[in-house]
Structure formats: C-alpha cells, structure tokens
Scaffold this active site. Structure first.
Site, PDB file in Angstrom:
ATOM      1  N   ASP A 175      41.139  52.015  42.296  1.00  0.00           N
ATOM      2  CA  ASP A 175      41.089  52.247  40.710  1.00  0.00           C
ATOM      3  C   ASP A 175      39.924  51.891  40.011  1.00  0.00           C
ATOM      4  O   ASP A 175      39.501  52.486  39.063  1.00  0.00           O
ATOM      5  CB  ASP A 175      42.629  51.524  40.097  1.00  0.00           C
ATOM      6  CG  ASP A 175      42.530  49.980  40.422  1.00  0.00           C
ATOM      7  OD1 ASP A 175      41.905  49.656  41.183  1.00  0.00           O
ATOM      8  OD2 ASP A 175      43.554  49.653  40.060  1.00  0.00           O
ATOM      9  N   ASP A 186      35.023  46.102  39.959  1.00  0.00           N
ATOM     10  CA  ASP A 186      35.071  45.213  38.805  1.00  0.00           C
ATOM     11  C   ASP A 186      33.975  44.236  39.576  1.00  0.00           C
ATOM     12  O   ASP A 186      32.729  44.424  39.419  1.00  0.00           O
ATOM     13  CB  ASP A 186      36.298  44.471  38.394  1.00  0.00           C
ATOM     14  CG  ASP A 186      36.493  43.406  37.513  1.00  0.00           C
ATOM     15  OD1 ASP A 186      35.463  43.746  36.612  1.00  0.00           O
ATOM     16  OD2 ASP A 186      37.101  42.516  37.414  1.00  0.00           O
TER      17      ASP A 186
HETATM   18  P1  IMP Z   1      37.208  43.524  41.843  1.00  0.00           P
HETATM   19  O1  IMP Z   1      37.462  42.644  43.403  1.00  0.00           O
HETATM   20  O2  IMP Z   1      36.796  42.162  41.067  1.00  0.00           O
HETATM   21  O3  IMP Z   1      36.215  44.490  41.963  1.00  0.00           O
HETATM   22  O4  IMP Z   1      38.733  43.906  41.178  1.00  0.00           O
HETATM   23  C1  IMP Z   1      39.263  44.954  41.566  1.00  0.00           C
HETATM   24  C2  IMP Z   1      40.456  44.919  41.093  1.00  0.00           C
HETATM   25  O5  IMP Z   1      40.704  44.114  40.062  1.00  0.00           O
HETATM   26  C3  IMP Z   1      40.727  46.275  40.750  1.00  0.00           C
HETATM   27  O6  IMP Z   1      41.483  46.986  41.728  1.00  0.00           O
HETATM   28  C4  IMP Z   1      42.130  45.786  39.744  1.00  0.00           C
HETATM   29  O7  IMP Z   1      43.311  45.949  40.370  1.00  0.00           O
HETATM   30  C5  IMP Z   1      41.770  44.699  39.200  1.00  0.00           C
HETATM   31  N1  IMP Z   1      41.050  44.979  37.825  1.00  0.00           N
HETATM   32  C6  IMP Z   1      39.913  44.875  37.379  1.00  0.00           C
HETATM   33  N2  IMP Z   1      39.776  45.240  36.298  1.00  0.00           N
HETATM   34  C7  IMP Z   1      40.935  45.382  35.738  1.00  0.00           C
HETATM   35  C8  IMP Z   1      41.170  45.761  34.491  1.00  0.00           C
HETATM   36  O8  IMP Z   1      40.489  45.992  33.465  1.00  0.00           O
HETATM   37  N3  IMP Z   1      42.660  46.163  34.302  1.00  0.00           N
HETATM   38  C9  IMP Z   1      43.281  45.942  35.336  1.00  0.00           C
HETATM   39  N4  IMP Z   1      43.268  45.484  36.394  1.00  0.00           N
HETATM   40  C10 IMP Z   1      41.759  45.314  36.676  1.00  0.00           C
HETATM   41 MG    MG Z   2      43.461  47.385  42.502  1.00  0.00          MG
END
Ligand code: IMP
Ligand code: MG
Length: 177
Positions: free
Chosen positions: A101, A104
């Site tokens: 999705d 981040d």
């Molecule tokens: P990362 O490991 O920091 O890249 O985060 C990835 C996961 O964090 C995504 O798959 C989402 O499930 C969650 N996430 C990151 N940003 C958002 C947001 O703005 N809204 C909701 N979930 C988020």
């Molecule tokens: Mg996720």
C-alpha cells in the site's frame, strides 16, 4: 478512542483507476514472457489495491498473501518488522510481484524483499500504490509507484487509521480537529 479528525480527499477513485490502467500496461510488458505471475499482496493494507490491480492485468496470475506486522502505535511505523503469515505457494524460480500500500520509512518493504529473495524467485518486482519519499530511512524504492505523496497520514482504499477508514473508495489525509 482516538482524537476527533476529518478526512480531506487527496486522490480520487477516478485518479486511482486511471493510474492503475497505466501501471497494469507496464507490468504486462515487463512480464510478457511469464506464464504465471505470482502476485503477493501485503496484508492488510493492499487488499483493495491488489483486487483492482489483478483485474486490470489481464494475464495469468496466482494470488497469494503475506502478512507483516510492526510493533508500534497507529501512526508511527516501527523499525522492527515480523512476518505474521507466510505465503501458501512456492515462489522458487518464479516471477513475483509484491504489492504494497505505502512505502514510508521503507523498513517493511526491505524486510519482505529479503525474506522472499531467500527463496530464489526468478524475478522479484514491487509495486506500491503510494510513496512518501521524504520519510525514507532505508534506501529502497518500489519498481512501480502509483503516486508520490507528501508527509501526510493517509487512509482509504485499503489503508487504515487504527483499523478504520479502509473502506473509503478514495485516498484521504487525516486532519485532527
Ligand atoms: P514502512 O515500513 O515505514 O515503509 O511502513 C509501511 C507501512 O506503514 C505501510 O504498509 C502502512 O501499513 C503503514 N503506513 C505508513 N504510512 C501510513 C499512512 O499514512 N497511513 C496508514 N498507514 C501507513
Ligand atoms: Mg502495510
């Protein structure tokens, strides 16, 4: 209970639709020589995206799911990623597309790719509906990205805030009131 908030529309359902058509065309080209593409959705946030994407792909696909979790609260992504549910199928020697999705900080995607690479797929590509490049902590980028967005907390089209708002048909940003 969370603090009251409103949701401001950021990306319309129509814009998502149009972008999916473009992405599907590129994916079909990239995997033109693949007889069965394994499309792996990361639960839970990708469930609507993967459903729409595979219907645009118009090629032979197998759908599988992987569930990850990170410790931490509803808005903070943590750096520690665990695999909660493994794939059902084998991916060794096969062509795999991971569907996420949002990228981040990048920790989730990096961890998942390492986990899947260990099974020696023939090809391993990734698609993320959304990308927040300004938040990156790990040097990683999906092969395809739907939309780059600023550092806002978003919901809808599968994506939640504390398990709410996944069923919005568009992407909106959370604004506390
Ligand atoms: P990362 O490991 O920091 O890249 O985060 C990835 C996961 O964090 C995504 O798959 C989402 O499930 C969650 N996430 C990151 N940003 C958002 C947001 O703005 N809204 C909701 N979930 C988020
Ligand atoms: Mg996720």
């Amino acid at each position: 209970m969370s603090q009251p908030y409103v949701i401001d529309k950021l990306i319309s359902a129509k814009a998502i639709d149009a972008r999916l058509e473009e992405l599907a065309r590129e994916i079909r080209q990239r995997f033109a020589d693949t007889d069965k593409l394994v499309v792996v959705g990361l639960l839970r946030g990708s469930f609507i995206f993967i459903a729409d994407l595979v219907r645009e792909l118009d090629m032979n696909v197998e759908v599988d799911f992987l569930e990850t979790s990170s410790y931490g609260n509803a808005m903070e992504s943590s750096r520690e990623v665990r695999i909660l549910k493994d794939l059902r199928g084998e991916i060794g020697g096969r062509d795999v597309l991971v569907v996420e999705d949002i990228v981040d900080t990048g920790h989730t995607l990096a961890h998942v790719l390492k986990f899947l690479e260990a099974r020696a797929p023939r090809r391993l590509e990734t698609i993320a509906l959304l990308d927040k490049p300004s938040r990156r902590e790990v040097d990683i980028k999906a092969t395809w990205t739907g939309f780059e967005i600023p550092d806002e907390f978003v919901v809808g089209y599968g994506i939640d805030y504390a398990q709410r708002n996944r069923n919005l048909p568009y992407i909106g940003k959370v604004r506390f009131t």
